[in-house]
Every structure is written in C-alpha cells, then in structure tokens.
Scaffold this active site. Structure first.
Site, PDB file in Angstrom:
ATOM      1  N   LYS A 265       0.828  -1.198   0.000  1.00  0.00           N
ATOM      2  CA  LYS A 265       0.000   0.000   0.000  1.00  0.00           C
ATOM      3  C   LYS A 265       0.861   1.245   0.000  1.00  0.00           C
ATOM      4  O   LYS A 265       1.867   1.321   0.695  1.00  0.00           O
ATOM      5  CB  LYS A 265      -0.905  -0.018   1.234  1.00  0.00           C
ATOM      6  CG  LYS A 265      -1.793   1.205   1.415  1.00  0.00           C
ATOM      7  CD  LYS A 265      -1.416   2.217   2.475  1.00  0.00           C
ATOM      8  CE  LYS A 265      -0.535   1.867   3.595  1.00  0.00           C
ATOM      9  NZ  LYS A 265      -0.138   3.064   4.420  1.00  0.00           N
TER      10      LYS A 265
ATOM     11  N   ASP B 140      -6.297   0.666   8.250  1.00  0.00           N
ATOM     12  CA  ASP B 140      -5.905   0.479   6.846  1.00  0.00           C
ATOM     13  C   ASP B 140      -6.454  -0.812   6.243  1.00  0.00           C
ATOM     14  O   ASP B 140      -6.378  -1.007   5.021  1.00  0.00           O
ATOM     15  CB  ASP B 140      -4.376   0.450   6.720  1.00  0.00           C
ATOM     16  CG  ASP B 140      -3.756   1.838   6.738  1.00  0.00           C
ATOM     17  OD1 ASP B 140      -4.504   2.830   6.690  1.00  0.00           O
ATOM     18  OD2 ASP B 140      -2.522   1.926   6.801  1.00  0.00           O
TER      19      ASP B 140
END
Length: 268
Positions: A10, A135
């Site tokens: 990410k 997240d």
C-alpha cells in the site's frame, strides 16, 4: 484445496492529518494506491489454525497472538460463528513497520483467502476489517481509493494517472512505529486534500525527526532522472518516486544504494 492471495504493498500518495476524531483517532484524508507486488498468503484445509512465515523478512515477524493474519482469522471465524481451521503460509517480502501497510495487507489477504476457504459470505470480511486496523478496509479492496475519517471510510478513485504508473519504493531498513510518528506530529491542520499531486504527507516531518535517513532517501529519489513525484508513504520509513516510464524507474532502481531496501514495481 490450496488457495493463494496477494497482499499488495500500500502507498499513500498523499496523507493529510486534519485533527482528532471524537473517539480519539486521528482524522485523515488520504489517497490509497496499491502496487502489483507485495507479500503473499497461501492456505489450505487443516484440522487446526496455524501460520508459517517465510521470505526475506520472515525473521522480523512472529506467528503469535499479535500477528494480524492470525487476528484476522480469529475475528472472521468469530463473526461467522465457526472454528478457525486452516494451514496458512505468509511469504513476507516487505519490511515491517515501513508505511506500506504490510500487516494490514496481510490481514486483508487472510480475510479474502479464508472467506473462500471457509465458503463464507464476503460481508463477514467487510464487517471485520475495520476492527483489525484502520488500513485493513482499504487493503481488503486493494484498489485506488480516497480514505477519510481515520482512513477507513472509502470512496473508490478512478484516475488514469495512478493505474499502471511505474514506481520505485525505497526504505532505509529502519522500522518506524506509527504510534511514535503520530505522537510527534505537531497537531497543526494544514488544510484539506484536493488533487493528490499537489498534496503532501503531514507525517513526513515527524518521521524524519525520528529517522533522519528518511530525508536522505527523499533527497536521493528527487535527484533521479524521470522522477515525477517523490513522497514518503504512510508513517514511513518507506519513500517512493513515480516515474513516467519503466526504463527511468529501472535505472533508478539499479543505482539504489546497497544498504537500502528497494522494490521496482507498478501501481494497480
């Protein structure tokens, strides 16, 4: 039956810290993007739940109760009211505590894999994801998205300037605690996030104060031929540069100092 799930790295193309939410979490505005490379999770049927960790950074991670893969497995089984049974193998290619959402991506991969292995409704994974980490919902999608609130309220982003972009990730091989970086943030709201290209990472300065080598990485990336945008991802210490083409990216990767970890990849 043996299944495999990618756990893409990410990136936060921009990360604005706007203040504090009523529940004490930080209010964020961010643009998530995901790479074509990262960790990988494999799994198969078993009479118990187990996790084996292999790969370049296996020694940095323990298969204990704090491991996000196992936490995700237990949380998903609890939500579905079943007993967690699976033999899982995590190939840890990404450095830990590096701002690339590695643990969150691994947890999200576990939710996707076990949803298939246990033949569950995907809604269980969607409900469980935010309870594991802020997240994890974005990593569950692994698609470009705008995140607000604590980063877990998502809106998909369709941007041709993101998908397929050549990117070089560089980490000075220093683990950095997200908690410590947020604790060092000065608390100043520097404004909303509009176009991510003109955005910023509000955690870069506090991260650099804790790990000065981040500044060295950022300066090195800014001096690479063809680098269009250079920033730190998340709470660090990984930094990235977007390039106009793969040749420029690969040339930069070949010149990367040997003491730094790096990964030449593309955005999904």
């Amino acid at each position: 039956m043996r299944l495999s799930e990618p756990a893409p790295a990410k990136l936060n193309l921009a990360l604005h810290v706007r203040g504090t939410l009523p529940d004490g979490r930080h209010a964020l505005e961010t643009i998530f993007a995901f790479c074509t490379d990262g960790d990988r999770l494999d799994g198969e049927d078993s009479d118990k739940l187990s996790l084996d960790i292999v790969g370049p950074f296996a020694d940095s991670l323990a298969a204990d109760d704090q491991n996000l893969v196992l936490r995700a497995a237990h949380a998903l089984a609890d939500a579905a009211n079943i007993e967690p049974k699976a033999a899982l193998t995590l190939t840890k290619n990404l450095p830990i505590a590096s701002g690339m959402g590695g643990g969150s991506a691994d947890a999200a991969a576990a939710l996707r894999l076990l949803t298939r292995l246990w033949n569950l409704n995907p809604s269980f994974a969607v409900d469980v994801a935010p309870k594991i980490g802020s997240d994890v919902p974005a990593c569950l999608l692994s698609l470009s998205a705008r995140g607000t609130e604590s980063g877990d309220k998502l809106e998909l982003v369709q941007d041709l300037a993101i998908s397929g972009q050549a990117v070089l990730l560089v980490n000075p091989r220093v683990a950095l605690s997200t908690r410590d970086v947020f604790a060092t943030w000065d608390g100043i709201d520097r404004g909303p996030l509009g176009d991510w290209r003109r955005g910023r990472n509000d955690l870069a300065l506090p991260a650099r104060s804790l790990v000065p080598a981040i500044g060295d990485v950022l300066d090195w990336l800014k001096n690479r031929t063809g680098a269009n945008l250079v920033r730190m991802s998340g709470s660090g210490a990984t930094c990235f540069a977007l390039f106009g083409n793969e040749a420029a990216r690969d040339a930069a990767a070949a010149a990367c100092p040997v003491e730094w970890w790096h990964l030449a990849t593309d955005l999904r």
